[in-house]
Design a protein around this motif. Structure first.
Motif, PDB file in Angstrom:
ATOM      1  N   PHE A 259       0.794  -1.227   0.000  1.00 44.51           N
ATOM      2  CA  PHE A 259       0.000   0.000   0.000  1.00 44.51           C
ATOM      3  C   PHE A 259       0.824   1.274   0.000  1.00 44.51           C
ATOM      4  CE2 PHE A 259      -3.423  -2.784   1.708  1.00 44.51           C
ATOM      5  CZ  PHE A 259      -4.419  -2.446   0.821  1.00 44.51           C
ATOM      6  N   THR A 260       2.000   1.251   0.624  1.00 43.03           N
ATOM      7  CA  THR A 260       2.731   2.511   0.833  1.00 43.03           C
ATOM      8  C   THR A 260       4.186   2.490   0.395  1.00 43.03           C
ATOM      9  OG1 THR A 260       3.480   1.956   3.077  1.00 43.03           O
ATOM     10  CG2 THR A 260       1.280   2.958   2.858  1.00 43.03           C
ATOM     11  N   PHE A 271      -5.674  -7.577  -1.540  1.00 43.08           N
ATOM     12  CA  PHE A 271      -4.643  -6.676  -2.048  1.00 43.08           C
ATOM     13  C   PHE A 271      -3.265  -7.075  -1.520  1.00 43.08           C
ATOM     14  CE2 PHE A 271      -2.186  -2.861  -2.669  1.00 43.08           C
ATOM     15  CZ  PHE A 271      -2.709  -2.299  -3.822  1.00 43.08           C
ATOM     16  N   LEU A 272      -3.194  -7.428  -0.240  1.00 39.63           N
ATOM     17  CA  LEU A 272      -1.916  -7.827   0.342  1.00 39.63           C
ATOM     18  C   LEU A 272      -1.418  -9.121  -0.277  1.00 39.63           C
ATOM     19  CD1 LEU A 272      -2.547  -5.589   2.393  1.00 39.63           C
ATOM     20  CD2 LEU A 272      -1.684  -7.101   4.194  1.00 39.63           C
ATOM     21  N   THR A 276       1.932  -7.983  -2.372  1.00 39.75           N
ATOM     22  CA  THR A 276       3.065  -7.845  -1.448  1.00 39.75           C
ATOM     23  C   THR A 276       4.378  -8.275  -2.087  1.00 39.75           C
ATOM     24  OG1 THR A 276       1.730  -8.040   0.557  1.00 39.75           O
ATOM     25  CG2 THR A 276       4.037  -8.698   0.727  1.00 39.75           C
ATOM     26  N   HIS A 287       2.646   5.451  -1.258  1.00 32.58           N
ATOM     27  CA  HIS A 287       1.541   5.890  -0.390  1.00 32.58           C
ATOM     28  C   HIS A 287       0.642   6.879  -1.125  1.00 32.58           C
ATOM     29  CE1 HIS A 287      -0.577   7.849   2.936  1.00 32.58           C
ATOM     30  NE2 HIS A 287      -0.094   8.991   2.490  1.00 32.58           N
ATOM     31  N   THR A 290      -1.299   5.232  -4.186  1.00 33.18           N
ATOM     32  CA  THR A 290      -2.424   4.346  -3.876  1.00 33.18           C
ATOM     33  C   THR A 290      -3.535   5.033  -3.079  1.00 33.18           C
ATOM     34  OG1 THR A 290      -1.461   3.508  -1.799  1.00 33.18           O
ATOM     35  CG2 THR A 290      -0.880   2.333  -3.847  1.00 33.18           C
ATOM     36  N   ARG A 294      -7.417   3.468  -2.245  1.00 31.84           N
ATOM     37  CA  ARG A 294      -7.817   3.180  -0.869  1.00 31.84           C
ATOM     38  C   ARG A 294      -9.054   3.981  -0.489  1.00 31.84           C
ATOM     39  NH1 ARG A 294      -3.543   5.113   2.313  1.00 31.84           N
ATOM     40  NH2 ARG A 294      -2.243   5.758   0.557  1.00 31.84           N
ATOM     41  N   ALA A 305      -9.425  -3.900  -0.556  1.00 30.04           N
ATOM     42  CA  ALA A 305      -8.419  -2.990  -1.098  1.00 30.04           C
ATOM     43  C   ALA A 305      -8.152  -1.813  -0.167  1.00 30.04           C
ATOM     44  CB  ALA A 305      -8.848  -2.495  -2.474  1.00 30.04           C
ATOM     45  N   ASN A 307      -5.966  -0.537   3.410  1.00 31.85           N
ATOM     46  CA  ASN A 307      -4.867  -0.852   4.326  1.00 31.85           C
ATOM     47  C   ASN A 307      -5.422  -0.977   5.747  1.00 31.85           C
ATOM     48  OD1 ASN A 307      -5.325   2.003   3.861  1.00 31.85           O
ATOM     49  ND2 ASN A 307      -3.643   2.404   5.281  1.00 31.85           N
TER      50      ASN A 307
END
Length: 342
Positions: A259-260, A271-272, A276, A287, A290, A294, A305, A307
């Protein structure tokens, strides 16, 4: 020192991006603990407004957390990743900034608070001295004895020891992908290692969500316990609905850059698991890129999706009001210590 004067050795972690509010800080401080405002991602003017709002809610001391700025990433390092995401999601423009580090320091010198904590690095000795000159304590978040030594050399008054169990971003001074295969130190290991490096008081952070956990940290030598995930479901927290619903579930967590662009621990979601392994080290560029996806997912109630930052023990989080939670944790910690000694 602040830690010597606390009625309850519990510190509320600064959770940037919404969860930490003046109401949450005031409730924790009012219950005898210590609250911190999260300055990350806020403008300096917005931070000033939150300091004013917090003072209106509590006469007690509180702190402000700052993000130390890092070096910009090369666009070539993350272009392929953003192209992959862009084929499926709306993206924003990646950019690097300092999170108004200098401007926020100037504000906190002009309008001091009791404590300033720093994450993602260490202020230099001159910056620490500026804060000391106006009566502000400086706490630095560390993840290793080597970082602790640097913080002490800069003049830090206390160390926040962040174990691997902690939710949200890793506080490493240097976010090096070469270290990703290496397991970060767990909290108990860190609490045992730090006394060999420094005699500064240590605040324990990572996976602490029950009174028994707080008691364990205190027994291992911590002066106080810092909790974040435990407060995410409190009514005073500004946690968004998707995140609030996910905390307390049985879903495990994992470390990710997806995500960041900086390693962080969050509740596992599609998403992870999908991205990842592809994500580069490029914070805060990723960050910002995205942020629109988010925001869209939160608006749609789509937890796949978003964090969902949380520590490993998030399944135990309750929805108690923050002041009641502090009182419960303190009572449980005293009972746990008494039981252990018996």
């Amino acid at each position: 020192m602040i830690l010597d004067d606390l009625r309850v050795p519990i510190v509320a972690a600064p959770m940037a991006g919404g969860p930490t509010t003046p109401e949450l800080v005031a409730a924790v401080t009012g219950a005898g603990g210590f609250g911190q405002l999260a300055a990350g991602y806020l403008s300096t003017d917005a931070l000033a407004e939150r300091i004013t709002a917090t003072r209106a809610l509590t006469p007690g001391p509180f702190g402000v957390n700052l993000f130390a700025p890092g070096a910009p990433a090369e666009r070539v390092d993350y272009a392929d990743y953003l192209a992959t995401l862009g084929a499926r999601f709306p993206l924003g423009e990646p950019r690097h900034d300092t999170d108004e580090w200098a401007e926020k320091l100037d504000l906190l010198v002009a309008d001091p608070v009791a404590m300033v904590s720093v994450t993602f690095g260490c202020p230099d000795a001159a910056e620490v001295a500026r804060l000391h000159a106006v009566g502000t304590e400086v706490w630095v978040t560390v993840t290793s004895p080597a970082e602790a030594a640097l913080a002490v050399a800069a003049g830090a008054d206390a160390l926040i020891a962040q174990g691997a169990e902690a939710g949200g971003h890793r506080a490493d001074f240097r976010d090096d992908p070469a270290n990703d295969p290496v397991d970060p130190l767990g909290l108990l290991s860190l609490l045992q290692l730090l006394p060999a490096t420094t005699d500064r008081p240590v605040v324990a952070a990572g996976g602490l969500i029950t009174g028994a956990g707080v008691a364990a940290a205190l027994a291992a030598g911590a002066a106080a316990a810092q909790l974040g995930t435990a407060f995410l479901r409190c009514p005073e927290a500004g946690t968004n609905a998707v995140h609030r619903d996910a905390v307390g579930s049985a879903e495990p967590t994992m470390l990710t850059r997806a995500f960041t662009g900086r390693r962080a621990r969050g509740i596992r979601n599609p998403f992870l698991t999908d991205f990842t392994s592809l994500a580069p080290a490029a914070y805060p560029e990723i960050h910002y890129a995205t942020a629109p996806l988010r925001a869209a997912a939160r608006a749609d109630g789509n937890s796949a999706a978003v964090n969902l930052w949380a520590g490993q023990t998030h399944a135990l989080a309750t929805g108690q009001p923050a002041g009641e939670l502090v009182a419960t944790l303190y009572a449980e910690a005293k009972a746990a210590l008494g039981k252990a000694l018996s």
